[in-house]
Design an enzyme around this catalytic site. Sequence first.
Site, PDB file in Angstrom:
ATOM      1  N   CYS A   2       0.813  -1.129  -0.001  1.00 51.99           N
ATOM      2  CA  CYS A   2      -0.146  -0.210  -0.070  1.00 51.99           C
ATOM      3  C   CYS A   2       0.862   1.313  -0.069  1.00 51.99           C
ATOM      4  O   CYS A   2       1.867   1.390   0.900  1.00 51.99           O
ATOM      5  CB  CYS A   2      -0.912   0.102   1.307  1.00 51.99           C
ATOM      6  SG  CYS A   2      -2.254  -0.938   1.217  1.00 51.99           S
ATOM      7  N   ARG A  27       4.046  -0.577  -4.724  1.00 55.55           N
ATOM      8  CA  ARG A  27       3.825  -1.239  -3.291  1.00 55.55           C
ATOM      9  C   ARG A  27       2.501  -1.721  -3.300  1.00 55.55           C
ATOM     10  O   ARG A  27       2.310  -2.355  -2.183  1.00 55.55           O
ATOM     11  CB  ARG A  27       3.731   0.055  -2.408  1.00 55.55           C
ATOM     12  CG  ARG A  27       4.933   1.000  -2.456  1.00 55.55           C
ATOM     13  CD  ARG A  27       4.870   2.090  -1.294  1.00 55.55           C
ATOM     14  NE  ARG A  27       4.997   1.733  -0.007  1.00 55.55           N
ATOM     15  CZ  ARG A  27       5.635   1.254   0.973  1.00 55.55           C
ATOM     16  NH1 ARG A  27       7.051   1.471   0.258  1.00 55.55           N
ATOM     17  NH2 ARG A  27       5.669   0.771   2.121  1.00 55.55           N
ATOM     18  N   TRP A  74      -2.962  -2.825  -1.770  1.00 58.43           N
ATOM     19  CA  TRP A  74      -2.462  -4.166  -1.937  1.00 58.43           C
ATOM     20  C   TRP A  74      -3.401  -4.706  -0.618  1.00 58.43           C
ATOM     21  O   TRP A  74      -3.308  -4.485   0.579  1.00 58.43           O
ATOM     22  CB  TRP A  74      -1.180  -4.367  -1.540  1.00 58.43           C
ATOM     23  CG  TRP A  74      -0.637  -5.752  -1.521  1.00 58.43           C
ATOM     24  CD1 TRP A  74      -0.284  -6.315  -2.711  1.00 58.43           C
ATOM     25  CD2 TRP A  74      -0.627  -6.793  -0.715  1.00 58.43           C
ATOM     26  NE1 TRP A  74       0.245  -7.557  -2.623  1.00 58.43           N
ATOM     27  CE2 TRP A  74      -0.191  -8.140  -1.304  1.00 58.43           C
ATOM     28  CE3 TRP A  74      -0.715  -6.929   0.700  1.00 58.43           C
ATOM     29  CZ2 TRP A  74       0.115  -9.290  -0.514  1.00 58.43           C
ATOM     30  CZ3 TRP A  74      -0.801  -8.321   1.188  1.00 58.43           C
ATOM     31  CH2 TRP A  74      -0.290  -9.386   0.422  1.00 58.43           C
ATOM     32  N   ASN A 100      -2.102   2.239   5.548  1.00 63.59           N
ATOM     33  CA  ASN A 100      -1.265   1.077   5.228  1.00 63.59           C
ATOM     34  C   ASN A 100      -0.887   0.454   6.343  1.00 63.59           C
ATOM     35  O   ASN A 100      -0.547   1.096   7.441  1.00 63.59           O
ATOM     36  CB  ASN A 100       0.193   1.665   4.441  1.00 63.59           C
ATOM     37  CG  ASN A 100       0.959   0.679   4.319  1.00 63.59           C
ATOM     38  OD1 ASN A 100       0.686  -0.603   4.394  1.00 63.59           O
ATOM     39  ND2 ASN A 100       2.273   1.017   4.298  1.00 63.59           N
ATOM     40  N   GLY A 101      -1.412  -0.902   6.615  1.00 62.93           N
ATOM     41  CA  GLY A 101      -0.983  -1.599   7.909  1.00 62.93           C
ATOM     42  C   GLY A 101      -2.220  -2.485   8.030  1.00 62.93           C
ATOM     43  O   GLY A 101      -3.173  -2.817   7.177  1.00 62.93           O
ATOM     44  N   GLU A 489      16.861 -18.601  -5.997  1.00 70.42           N
ATOM     45  CA  GLU A 489      16.743 -17.256  -6.560  1.00 70.42           C
ATOM     46  C   GLU A 489      16.149 -17.234  -8.009  1.00 70.42           C
ATOM     47  O   GLU A 489      15.137 -16.711  -8.338  1.00 70.42           O
ATOM     48  CB  GLU A 489      17.747 -16.315  -6.165  1.00 70.42           C
ATOM     49  CG  GLU A 489      17.742 -15.036  -6.826  1.00 70.42           C
ATOM     50  CD  GLU A 489      16.500 -14.141  -5.826  1.00 70.42           C
ATOM     51  OE1 GLU A 489      16.108 -14.497  -5.020  1.00 70.42           O
ATOM     52  OE2 GLU A 489      16.223 -13.177  -6.668  1.00 70.42           O
ATOM     53  N   LYS A 493      12.594 -15.897  -9.176  1.00 71.00           N
ATOM     54  CA  LYS A 493      12.493 -14.695 -10.267  1.00 71.00           C
ATOM     55  C   LYS A 493      11.341 -15.334 -11.144  1.00 71.00           C
ATOM     56  O   LYS A 493      10.461 -14.583 -11.695  1.00 71.00           O
ATOM     57  CB  LYS A 493      13.867 -14.463 -10.684  1.00 71.00           C
ATOM     58  CG  LYS A 493      14.760 -13.627  -9.928  1.00 71.00           C
ATOM     59  CD  LYS A 493      14.196 -12.236  -9.782  1.00 71.00           C
ATOM     60  CE  LYS A 493      13.527 -12.186  -8.346  1.00 71.00           C
ATOM     61  NZ  LYS A 493      13.939 -11.847  -7.352  1.00 71.00           N
ATOM     62  N   GLU A 496       7.800 -15.362  -9.567  1.00 69.77           N
ATOM     63  CA  GLU A 496       7.333 -14.181  -9.437  1.00 69.77           C
ATOM     64  C   GLU A 496       6.790 -13.297 -10.744  1.00 69.77           C
ATOM     65  O   GLU A 496       5.580 -12.894 -10.556  1.00 69.77           O
ATOM     66  CB  GLU A 496       8.494 -13.324  -8.887  1.00 69.77           C
ATOM     67  CG  GLU A 496       8.891 -13.590  -7.522  1.00 69.77           C
ATOM     68  CD  GLU A 496       9.645 -12.722  -6.646  1.00 69.77           C
ATOM     69  OE1 GLU A 496       9.522 -12.168  -5.619  1.00 69.77           O
ATOM     70  OE2 GLU A 496      10.692 -12.294  -7.573  1.00 69.77           O
ATOM     71  N   HIS A 512      16.674 -37.814  -4.813  1.00 69.23           N
ATOM     72  CA  HIS A 512      15.825 -37.859  -3.432  1.00 69.23           C
ATOM     73  C   HIS A 512      14.409 -37.400  -3.787  1.00 69.23           C
ATOM     74  O   HIS A 512      13.772 -36.731  -2.823  1.00 69.23           O
ATOM     75  CB  HIS A 512      16.508 -37.333  -2.253  1.00 69.23           C
ATOM     76  CG  HIS A 512      17.809 -37.918  -1.933  1.00 69.23           C
ATOM     77  ND1 HIS A 512      18.137 -39.257  -1.659  1.00 69.23           N
ATOM     78  CD2 HIS A 512      18.899 -37.349  -2.115  1.00 69.23           C
ATOM     79  CE1 HIS A 512      19.361 -39.233  -1.604  1.00 69.23           C
ATOM     80  NE2 HIS A 512      19.860 -38.127  -1.707  1.00 69.23           N
ATOM     81  N   LYS A 611       6.059  -4.871  -3.591  1.00 69.22           N
ATOM     82  CA  LYS A 611       7.564  -4.731  -3.403  1.00 69.22           C
ATOM     83  C   LYS A 611       8.037  -5.034  -2.074  1.00 69.22           C
ATOM     84  O   LYS A 611       8.960  -5.374  -1.697  1.00 69.22           O
ATOM     85  CB  LYS A 611       7.912  -3.325  -3.969  1.00 69.22           C
ATOM     86  CG  LYS A 611       9.550  -3.050  -3.720  1.00 69.22           C
ATOM     87  CD  LYS A 611      10.079  -3.631  -4.969  1.00 69.22           C
ATOM     88  CE  LYS A 611      11.694  -3.322  -4.679  1.00 69.22           C
ATOM     89  NZ  LYS A 611      12.437  -4.621  -5.498  1.00 69.22           N
TER      90      LYS A 611
END
Length: 616
Positions: A2, A27, A74, A100-101, A489, A493, A496, A512, A611
């Site tokens: 947010c 955000r 968000w 925001n929160g 990573e 990527k 995402e 395994h 983000k």
Amino acid sequence: MCGIIGYVGSADATPILIDGLRKLEYRGYDSAGVALLDGHGLQVRKRAGRISNLAQLLQEQPVQGTTGIGHTRWATHGGVTDANAHPHLDQSGKLALIHNGVIENFQALRDQLTAQGHTFRTETDTEVLAHLIGGIFDDLPGARNKTTLLEALRAALKQVSGTYGLALMHVDVPGVILAARRGSPLILGIGKGEHFVVSDVSAIIGHTRDVVYLDDYDLVTIERDCFDITSLAGAGTHFQVSKVEFTSEDAEKGDFPHFMLKEIFEQPESTRDAMRGRLSDQESTAKLGGLNMTSRELRDIERIVLTGCGTAFHAALVGEYLIESLAHLPVECEFASEFRYRNMPMEKGTLVFAISQSGETIDTLAALRESKRKGHRTLGICNNVGSTLARESDGGVYMHAGPEIGVAATKSFTSQITVLVLLALLLGRIRHLSSAQGIEVIQALETVPDKIRQVLGEAENIKYLAEKYADAAGFLFFGRQQNYPIALEGALKLKEISYKFAEGHPSAELKHGIIALVGPEVPSVMIMPDDAVFEKNVNTLEQIKAREGMVIAIATEGRKDLAKVVDDIIYIPKCPDYIAPILSAIPLQLFAYYLAVHLGCDVDKPRNLAKSVTVE
Ligand code: G6P
């Protein structure tokens, strides 16, 4: 998570808010809205979807005013709808609020307010906050002005549990915005005849670079020509005006089609900036003054704990290998979200590092606080100057990577690893690394920017490969030792930004269980530079090939023999083991980027992501 912006000045607030929201869009981007105060009252426009939807609405139904607040959301409480978008109004319809929160006791407050006759129009926790503050303000006797509005805000926040970075305005108190912070970032921007509150400086650097990074429990009042900061308890508070170092151009895409690509291509400079002024040829070590620790204190460290989330956690995992091999110190990595609730036994000599690009990730901050509460020295590795992490840690190292706007972290990752190499060098030189070995590490570090340039030169080839494999059902990534986190990573990527199923594993784990997934439709990316486990990686590769799996190898230049065995190969320059993770991460960033672009995905704003995750 947010984005919020508030403006009071003499200019038309709408374009300032919309421009700010575009900068904050990374955000959160499922809905957006603004509220403005003009001479006649409050005007609210909000709409589900991107900022462009809101901009369109504002063209159809323009609003004007010199005091305004804006929000990009968000979603946490309540679905993605026009109604649930912020700003939210109180019962009277005269108070507008953005937030925001997460208000944790919102249901109890909502029940209480409903019993008092309040009617709620949305499912959000934020609307409850607006009603609570507005209700208290309406019940206060006496004048209706900024002092009593602040009194109402203070009284309301004392009933609230949870986190907030909020801003509000009221029809009866024109030309004033009140804002408050607890757990979610909030910054005051000081202009000439105008003031701002924002959750990220990038939204206002075109207007001012003088800012105050507000602390938890700060309440701020802004007007055109003045501002005032007090604490929730009612006292005055100490604050410092800082200058934002980066310019508005740094936060623009330039000639690149996406921020992500721009940031990938910035890595020669961003890694250079992470080292700048920190390498001492004379002492053959790294100088990290921000740690605020003497050589003796550094020598007394017996164990290191590295913590972070997402990509920062992967950097921590690389750091584990680097510090153990260069400094011979035991290192443990833990997801910040686990660390905060885990009761990890930590001896006296434990040093904790919290790693975070934004310095605002709530889980990482909670881990930092838990570690500090237990009396451990807790340091930060972060990018965002003035962030909560930077302010609450006992010291640390800035990455100096410049603003990272693309939601998928790229340059921050390689900068974090660079800083961790510096840390490993420093700790190693205090222990067993000789001066000659220290110089070797320094010389290797100095070659990194050029080597990254060489890897970036492979971009066209990587684009071709990304398009070739774009129809695959999913991908497996394999690496060993310090390149195992790079496998994680690389998979992250791809997930995402392309929404392809992808997993990263230590190479030898293939047999395994994971081997059951291998087949022509699931290619594997093997990170296998020349190192002590190269031959072991070849074994894994043969096991994949024996089951008709396609393999793309990330290998050291000159490995022509390998090219005959794998389906495709991307070369990285020859380098020591501790540098390889930086170089091998970059082809995987490019691979994910080009594949996602090919599939038509919005790489800078992937679905469901934000983000910086400032809620739990
Ligand atoms: C979010 C982002 C990730 C990022 C993580 C940690 O989940 O989507 O890209 O790696 O947060 O962010 P930080 O700012 O703490 O490094």
